[in-house]
Write an enzyme that holds these catalytic residues in place. Structure first.
Site, PDB file in Angstrom:
ATOM      1  N   THR A 237       1.006  -1.232  -0.155  1.00  9.86           N
ATOM      2  CA  THR A 237      -0.249  -0.269   0.090  1.00  9.86           C
ATOM      3  C   THR A 237       1.084   0.929  -0.359  1.00  9.86           C
ATOM      4  O   THR A 237       0.317   2.003  -0.759  1.00  9.86           O
ATOM      5  CB  THR A 237      -0.835   0.295   1.549  1.00  9.86           C
TER       6      THR A 237
ATOM      7  N   TYR B  19      -8.178   0.763  -4.227  1.00  9.41           N
ATOM      8  CA  TYR B  19      -6.965   1.127  -4.440  1.00  9.41           C
ATOM      9  C   TYR B  19      -6.341  -0.006  -4.853  1.00  9.41           C
ATOM     10  O   TYR B  19      -6.170  -1.058  -4.642  1.00  9.41           O
ATOM     11  CB  TYR B  19      -6.193   1.884  -3.611  1.00  9.41           C
TER      12      TYR B  19
ATOM     13  N   SER C 204       1.583  -6.731  -1.180  1.00 12.86           N
ATOM     14  CA  SER C 204       2.301  -8.818  -0.034  1.00 12.86           C
ATOM     15  C   SER C 204       1.607  -9.634  -0.145  1.00 12.86           C
ATOM     16  O   SER C 204       1.407 -11.072   0.124  1.00 12.86           O
ATOM     17  CB  SER C 204       2.819  -8.207   1.289  1.00 12.86           C
TER      18      SER C 204
ATOM     19  N   THR D 255       1.860  -4.499   3.975  1.00 12.60           N
ATOM     20  CA  THR D 255       1.797  -4.834   5.698  1.00 12.60           C
ATOM     21  C   THR D 255       0.725  -6.126   5.365  1.00 12.60           C
ATOM     22  O   THR D 255       0.979  -6.790   6.762  1.00 12.60           O
ATOM     23  CB  THR D 255       0.475  -3.989   6.521  1.00 12.60           C
ATOM     24  N   ASP D 256       0.099  -6.637   5.076  1.00 15.60           N
ATOM     25  CA  ASP D 256      -0.776  -8.070   5.143  1.00 15.60           C
ATOM     26  C   ASP D 256       0.682  -9.424   5.423  1.00 15.60           C
ATOM     27  O   ASP D 256      -0.009 -10.112   6.307  1.00 15.60           O
ATOM     28  CB  ASP D 256      -1.339  -8.671   4.244  1.00 15.60           C
TER      29      ASP D 256
ATOM     30  N   LYS E  17       0.335  -7.954  12.695  1.00  8.92           N
ATOM     31  CA  LYS E  17      -0.962  -6.946  12.810  1.00  8.92           C
ATOM     32  C   LYS E  17      -3.172  -7.211  13.061  1.00  8.92           C
ATOM     33  O   LYS E  17      -3.329  -8.380  13.261  1.00  8.92           O
ATOM     34  CB  LYS E  17      -1.151  -7.510  10.789  1.00  8.92           C
TER      35      LYS E  17
ATOM     36  N   GLU F 243      -3.376 -29.496  27.078  1.00 11.38           N
ATOM     37  CA  GLU F 243      -3.990 -30.588  27.225  1.00 11.38           C
ATOM     38  C   GLU F 243      -4.332 -31.816  25.817  1.00 11.38           C
ATOM     39  O   GLU F 243      -4.467 -32.031  26.272  1.00 11.38           O
ATOM     40  CB  GLU F 243      -5.527 -29.761  26.281  1.00 11.38           C
TER      41      GLU F 243
HETATM   42  N1  GLU Z   1      -2.497  -5.867   0.842  1.00 10.31           N
HETATM   43  C1  GLU Z   1      -1.943  -4.665   0.753  1.00 10.31           C
HETATM   44  C2  GLU Z   1      -0.972  -5.083   1.191  1.00 10.31           C
HETATM   45  O1  GLU Z   1      -0.612  -6.277   1.902  1.00 10.31           O
HETATM   46  C3  GLU Z   1      -2.463  -3.792   1.369  1.00 10.31           C
HETATM   47  C4  GLU Z   1      -2.137  -3.346   2.944  1.00 10.31           C
HETATM   48  C5  GLU Z   1      -1.056  -2.757   3.365  1.00 10.31           C
HETATM   49  O2  GLU Z   1      -0.189  -2.620   2.411  1.00 10.31           O
HETATM   50  O3  GLU Z   1      -1.003  -2.061   3.612  1.00 10.31           O
HETATM   51  O4  GLU Z   1      -0.404  -4.836   0.040  1.00 10.31           O
END
Ligand code: GLU
Length: 340
Positions: A24, A37, A70, A103-104, A176, A297
């Site tokens: 992103t 986006y 990602s 971020t994914d 995350k 367990e």
């Molecule tokens: N799906 C995107 C990625 O991981 C959006 C998440 C992001 O970068 O914030 O590249």
């Protein structure tokens, strides 16, 4: 390769290489206020140009390694990234590296680099929750702060770091937790490594697990990793998911277990059967925080299972893939989960 700002800067500034992989932070939308986006559209050159103050922090070079959201990150890209970072940090070309990333799956690549980069020099990942074209895009300040951390000698020896939203996270702990908010990463169990405020860093701790220069994992001659699947546990889960994974060639299975790494009795029996055939079964948890302990367990000793200790399923999978390159011993793999 893009070079910015080096001509007019004092020679003494640290050298920071920015390796861009997409996400992103490099995403663009048709308008500044729309939620939808496309990630991975903006080049590293444009990203560096969007943060002019950065050139006062370091002599910055940039290179585009990939340009993907990602969710499309692959182990081929991760291996390429780790090899490039090892070459760069092994030379005098860079005092630190920044990796821009979606971020994914950022926590997965951070954990992978934490295990495979062989250097004390800072390796800092960053990204954004809002695309580059959005109102209040968070990418430029995240990138500025990440460069500040990568250029800071005090960041050295703390393993792969992630800088997002003014926080410095360690690769072992961060995860995350929010699909859209800029405050998405937390570091449960172990807490933050530090904070960074418009480039001013403050550190609280060092990771106590092994990482980077202490790591025994090597990518020498490694082009691919053994298949390891993650199976998500839930009420009345179908046990044949285990057989499906094994039949499709997995060498290990991570259970994203209920609670303390649990799964129903039928799945335990199938998993124990797979373990007898030499498939490594690691019990992790779908719960976002807390350890998965051995012989709680479930009788791991009898079933032939490994407990993931502090690693969530996605990170447990990466550790298991790297571990399987060097051993299939249950005891050794369990020890790796305590060490890393
Ligand atoms: N799906 C995107 C990625 O991981 C959006 C998440 C992001 O970068 O914030 O590249």
């Amino acid at each position: 390769m893009v070079i910015r700002g080096s001509r007019h800067q004092p020679d003494k500034l640290p050298r920071v290489m920015i390796l861009a992989t997409g996400g992103t932070i490099a995403g663009s939308a048709e308008s500044a206020t729309q939620a939808g986006y496309t990630p991975g559209r903006v080049s590293i050159e444009t990203m560096i140009d969007a943060v002019p103050g950065m050139t006062a922090l370091a002599r910055i070079h940039g290179d585009q390694v990939a340009n993907v959201g990602s969710q499309d990150m692959t182990f081929a890209i991760m291996i390429d990234l780790a090899n490039r970072i090892n070459t760069l940090l092994g030379s005098s070309e860079a005092d630190g590296v920044v990796v821009t990333h979606g971020t994914d799956t950022m926590e997965e690549t951070a954990h992978f680099l934490n295990l495979t980069v062989k250097s004390k020099k800072p390796v800092v990942m960053t990204g954004a929750m809002r695309p580059a074209t959005a109102v209040s895009a968070d990418g430029p300040l995240n990138l500025y702060n990440a460069v500040a951390v990568a250029a800071d000698p005090h960041a050295a020896g703390r393993g792969a770091l992630v800088v997002m939203n003014d926080r410095i996270h360690g690769a072992h702990s961060l995860t995350k937790t929010n699909t859209t908010s800029v405050e998405t990463f937390i570091s449960p169990i172990n807490g933050l490594i530090g904070t960074v405020d418009y480039g001013r860093t403050e550190y609280f701790r060092r990771p106590f697990r092994k990482h980077t220069h202490q790591s025994e994992f090597s990518l020498k001659g490694v082009a691919s990793l053994p298949r390891v699947d993650i199976i998500y546990a839930c009420a009345d889960m179908p046990p044949d998911l285990i057989d499906c994974s094994v039949d499709n060639g997995s060498k290990g299975i991570v259970i994203a277990g209920d609670g303390n790494g649990n799964m129903n009795a039928a799945t335990i029996q199938r998993a124990a059967r797979a373990a007898k055939k030499g498939i490594l079964i690691v019990r992790s948890s779908r719960v976002p925080t807390g350890k998965v302990g051995r012989n709680m367990e479930i009788d791991d000793d009898r079933m032939g299972f490994v407990a993931s200790d502090e690693l969530n399923p996605a990170k447990a999978r990466i550790l298991l893939m790297l571990a399987l390159l060097q051993t299939r011993s249950l005891d050794e793999i369990q020890q790796l989960f305590y060490d890393y």
